[in-house]
Design a protein around this motif. Structure first.
Motif, PDB file in Angstrom:
ATOM      1  N   GLU A 100      53.081  39.543  34.055  1.00 31.34           N
ATOM      2  CA  GLU A 100      52.358  38.892  34.851  1.00 31.34           C
ATOM      3  C   GLU A 100      51.913  39.771  35.961  1.00 31.34           C
ATOM      4  O   GLU A 100      52.898  40.035  36.652  1.00 31.34           O
ATOM      5  N   GLN A 129      39.499  37.311  36.516  1.00 28.89           N
ATOM      6  CA  GLN A 129      38.547  36.665  35.477  1.00 28.89           C
ATOM      7  C   GLN A 129      38.444  37.440  34.119  1.00 28.89           C
ATOM      8  O   GLN A 129      38.458  36.830  33.068  1.00 28.89           O
ATOM      9  N   ASP A 180      41.156  39.179  32.931  1.00 26.48           N
ATOM     10  CA  ASP A 180      42.625  39.346  32.352  1.00 26.48           C
ATOM     11  C   ASP A 180      43.481  37.994  32.788  1.00 26.48           C
ATOM     12  O   ASP A 180      43.811  37.870  34.326  1.00 26.48           O
ATOM     13  N   HIS A 181      43.816  37.163  32.010  1.00 26.98           N
ATOM     14  CA  HIS A 181      44.526  36.223  32.197  1.00 26.98           C
ATOM     15  C   HIS A 181      45.918  36.171  32.922  1.00 26.98           C
ATOM     16  O   HIS A 181      46.482  35.370  33.487  1.00 26.98           O
ATOM     17  N   ARG A 217      46.961  37.066  38.783  1.00 21.02           N
ATOM     18  CA  ARG A 217      46.523  35.915  39.426  1.00 21.02           C
ATOM     19  C   ARG A 217      46.757  36.541  40.931  1.00 21.02           C
ATOM     20  O   ARG A 217      47.556  37.510  41.237  1.00 21.02           O
TER      21      ARG A 217
END
Length: 225
Positions: free
Chosen positions: A41, A62, A64-65, A68
């Motif tokens: 992540e 938007q 790539d999940h 963050r």
């Protein structure tokens, strides 16, 4: 890193006015994650940028999940940015690197391999630096003073590329300029500290944000360690 062991690696990137380099950095991290089969992540903390950095982060998230973003209303400093990223990180290991492309994401697997030797913190050492003298000389002075004061014999406390076990970050909390001293604080709590020499790349965009003024601030923070 041992094959067959699936662990999430949190990569925390504090940035301040790095819009030009962000897209390339994310692509490089993605390439390493894909080639090494890493579950990652990416947490990008925008420390009050005014150059469109947040728009780059929002667009990347938007698409790539795994990405963050955290946005500060103003520039609070690197320690606050890192602390915010650490609080959001879910990974067993937490990597940090700067957003200016001078830290090479291809070094990430080497950090993870070193961590698997039993270390709790692994700090990068920019053995060969590609920086102006007004950044190199203050950094060398600072590193020498920290070694002499704390007894922890790392070469490069200022290096932005480090890897931590999540347990370390639960015990060490950041404020002011204390991000430089996480290895010192962790060692005082009995954690095992390691170091690896890493490649360092010339800055491609923008200007350095480190110099003699930040050296003075770092020395004042050293008094409180």
């Amino acid at each position: 890193m041992a094959r067959g062991v699936i662990r999430v690696i949190s990569i925390v990137v504090p940035i301040f006015n790095e819009a030009e380099s962000l897209e390339s950095l994310i692509q490089e991290i993605d390439a390493v994650a894909s080639s090494e089969s890493l579950s990652v992540e990416i947490i990008v903390v925008d420390d009050g940028s005014r150059d469109g950095s947040w728009e780059v982060i929002a667009q990347a998230a938007q698409r790539d999940h795994r990405i963050r973003g955290i946005r500060f209303r103003k520039n609070f400093g690197k320690a606050s940015a890192l602390d915010a990223g650490f609080r959001l990180a879910r990974g067993h290991f937490v990597m940090t690197l700067d957003g200016d492309l001078q830290d090479d994401p291809r070094e990430i697997p080497r950090f993870l391999e070193k961590m698997e030797e039993g270390f709790d913190v692994v700090s990068g050492w920019k053995k060969v630096r590609h920086d102006p003298l007004n950044k190199i000389i203050p950094s060398r002075v600072f590193n020498w003073l920290v070694r002499m004061t704390t007894g922890l014999t790392l070469h490069d406390f200022n290096c932005g590329m480090k890897c931590y076990r999540q347990e370390v970050l639960r015990e060490v909390h950041l404020y002011g300029g204390m991000h430089r001293f996480v290895p010192v604080l962790a060692a005082a709590r009995g954690f095992h500290i390691g170091e690896i020499a890493i490649g360092h790349r010339p800055r491609k965009y923008g200007k350095t944000k480190y110099g003699s003024k930040r050296l003075l601030k770092g020395l004042l923070d050293l008094i409180t360690v």
